[in-house]
Design an enzyme around this catalytic site. Structure first.
Site, PDB file in Angstrom:
ATOM      1  CG  ASP A 254     -15.924  71.320 -30.909  1.00 11.87           C
ATOM      2  OD1 ASP A 254     -15.736  70.655 -30.464  1.00 11.87           O
ATOM      3  OD2 ASP A 254     -15.207  71.729 -30.318  1.00 11.87           O
TER       4      ASP A 254
ATOM      5  CG  ASP B 283     -20.236  79.714 -31.700  1.00  9.50           C
ATOM      6  OD1 ASP B 283     -19.381  79.061 -31.277  1.00  9.50           O
ATOM      7  OD2 ASP B 283     -20.979  80.445 -30.891  1.00  9.50           O
TER       8      ASP B 283
ATOM      9  N   GLY C 152     -12.263  79.251 -32.126  1.00 13.25           N
ATOM     10  CA  GLY C 152     -11.686  79.194 -33.548  1.00 13.25           C
ATOM     11  C   GLY C 152     -10.694  78.389 -34.015  1.00 13.25           C
TER      12      GLY C 152
ATOM     13  CE  LYS D 280     -18.481  69.806 -28.088  1.00 14.56           C
ATOM     14  NZ  LYS D 280     -17.757  70.269 -27.221  1.00 14.56           N
TER      15      LYS D 280
ATOM     16  CD1 TRP E 289     -11.555  71.951 -33.460  1.00 16.74           C
ATOM     17  CD2 TRP E 289     -13.478  71.299 -34.102  1.00 16.74           C
ATOM     18  NE1 TRP E 289     -12.301  70.955 -32.416  1.00 16.74           N
ATOM     19  CE2 TRP E 289     -12.794  70.597 -33.249  1.00 16.74           C
ATOM     20  CE3 TRP E 289     -14.461  70.767 -34.742  1.00 16.74           C
ATOM     21  CZ2 TRP E 289     -13.753  68.867 -33.119  1.00 16.74           C
ATOM     22  CZ3 TRP E 289     -15.007  69.233 -34.435  1.00 16.74           C
ATOM     23  CH2 TRP E 289     -14.110  68.526 -33.774  1.00 16.74           C
TER      24      TRP E 289
HETATM   25  C1  LIG Z   1     -16.629  74.212 -27.509  1.00 13.61           C
HETATM   26  S1  LIG Z   1     -17.567  75.651 -27.606  1.00 13.61           S
HETATM   27  C2  LIG Z   1     -16.720  75.346 -30.285  1.00 13.61           C
HETATM   28  C3  LIG Z   1     -14.712  75.379 -30.113  1.00 13.61           C
HETATM   29  C4  LIG Z   1     -14.627  75.216 -31.218  1.00 13.61           C
HETATM   30  N1  LIG Z   1     -14.575  74.254 -31.969  1.00 13.61           N
HETATM   31  C5  LIG Z   1     -12.482  75.550 -31.253  1.00 13.61           C
HETATM   32  O1  LIG Z   1     -12.528  74.908 -31.049  1.00 13.61           O
HETATM   33  O2  LIG Z   1     -12.555  76.444 -31.482  1.00 13.61           O
HETATM   34  C6  LIG Z   1     -18.544  74.741 -28.455  1.00 13.61           C
HETATM   35  C7  LIG Z   1     -19.497  76.167 -29.187  1.00 13.61           C
HETATM   36  O3  LIG Z   1     -20.429  75.932 -29.725  1.00 13.61           O
HETATM   37  C8  LIG Z   1     -21.740  77.583 -30.373  1.00 13.61           C
HETATM   38  N2  LIG Z   1     -22.984  76.405 -29.398  1.00 13.61           N
HETATM   39  C9  LIG Z   1     -23.303  76.261 -28.939  1.00 13.61           C
HETATM   40  N3  LIG Z   1     -25.278  76.092 -28.883  1.00 13.61           N
HETATM   41  C10 LIG Z   1     -25.278  76.494 -30.689  1.00 13.61           C
HETATM   42  C11 LIG Z   1     -26.398  77.196 -31.829  1.00 13.61           C
HETATM   43  N4  LIG Z   1     -27.581  76.550 -31.144  1.00 13.61           N
HETATM   44  N5  LIG Z   1     -26.041  77.523 -32.808  1.00 13.61           N
HETATM   45  C12 LIG Z   1     -24.759  78.016 -33.024  1.00 13.61           C
HETATM   46  N6  LIG Z   1     -23.269  77.851 -32.100  1.00 13.61           N
HETATM   47  C13 LIG Z   1     -23.375  77.175 -30.650  1.00 13.61           C
HETATM   48  C14 LIG Z   1     -20.895  77.795 -28.712  1.00 13.61           C
HETATM   49  O4  LIG Z   1     -21.327  78.518 -28.541  1.00 13.61           O
HETATM   50  C15 LIG Z   1     -19.922  77.623 -28.108  1.00 13.61           C
HETATM   51  O5  LIG Z   1     -18.795  78.622 -28.804  1.00 13.61           O
END
Ligand SMILES: C[S@@+](CC[C@H](N)C(=O)[O-])C[C@H]1O[C@@H](n2cnc3c(N)ncnc32)[C@H](O)[C@@H]1O
Length: 203
Positions: free
Chosen positions: A111, A69, A49, A151, A51
């Site tokens: 991200d 997510d 959460g 990203k 961002w």
């Molecule tokens: C690095 S984390 C994001 C951190 C977030 N930006 C923060 O600041 O709190 C990456 C996220 O991408 C999500 N993710 C990966 N593949 C996904 C998909 N196909 N659909 C939705 N979310 C996805 C993961 O569940 C993970 O929570």
């Protein structure tokens, strides 16, 4: 390297963000002002959460933040920040695509990261799948002039991805924030000002 990790980890804790990743968005915002007061923002891969919270503070109470997510995100609300809504969904689902395409956004953030395997090329390809889907969603939901910050794990096909993004946006830049670990292959593609003819193409 551990020292750098601890610095951003502690800083995030002190500023009450659930993840250190917030500084990868904060640095871009300070340099490029991609978020404006009153903006409607889509945050792809929003868990846990950070961002969304940062974006909600930047756009303020007249703005709005919608996050997506695979996992459930804790509910946050701050005085003077935009309302936040988090949807639990896979961004590859057509149902979520249709739902998002019903709203016009000023900024799309991604991200998203795949579950990594340790095989650089495989991880790069998986990351590109997410980034391409994020681009597809962005070009469908952004208003003309809208911004996209995404990203990507660098690798062989990264330049092709940047070329794809350039087709849709007037200004594209590859950014490596200071808080992103130097040994990590992650970089961020910052695309500003969606071209007029590309706005809402899937709506
Ligand atoms: C690095 S984390 C994001 C951190 C977030 N930006 C923060 O600041 O709190 C990456 C996220 O991408 C999500 N993710 C990966 N593949 C996904 C998909 N196909 N659909 C939705 N979310 C996805 C993961 O569940 C993970 O929570």
């Amino acid at each position: 390297m551990k020292k750098v990790r601890d610095y951003y980890f502690q800083k995030a804790k002190k500023e009450k963000y659930p993840a250190r990743s917030v500084f990868k968005l904060e640095e871009a915002q300070q340099r490029f002002k991609l978020l404006q007061k009153g903006d409607t923002v889509l945050d792809l891969g929003c868990c846990p959460g950070s961002w969304s919270i940062y974006a909600a503070k930047q756009v303020g109470p007249r703005g709005r933040v919608i996050g997506v997510d695979l996992h459930t995100t804790n509910k946050y609300a701050f005085a003077g920040a935009a309302p936040m809504q988090h949807l639990k969904a896979n961004i590859f689902s057509e149902e979520i695509f249709a739902k998002l395409a019903a709203t016009r956004f000023n900024v799309v953030l991604s991200d998203m990261a795949p579950a990594t395997t340790g095989h650089k090329f495989a991880d790069h390809l998986k990351s590109l799948e997410l980034s391409r889907r994020a681009l597809e969603i962005a070009t469908a939901v952004l208003t003309t002039g809208g911004n996209f910050y995404c990203k990507v794990f660098q690798g062989e096909d990264f330049a092709d991805y940047v070329d794809e993004v350039r087709r849709y946006f007037n200004k594209v830049k590859v950014v490596k924030p200071k808080s992103s670990r130097t040994e990590s292959r992650e970089v961020f593609v910052l695309a500003m000002h969606l071209k007029k003819e590309q706005s809402g193409t899937a709506a």
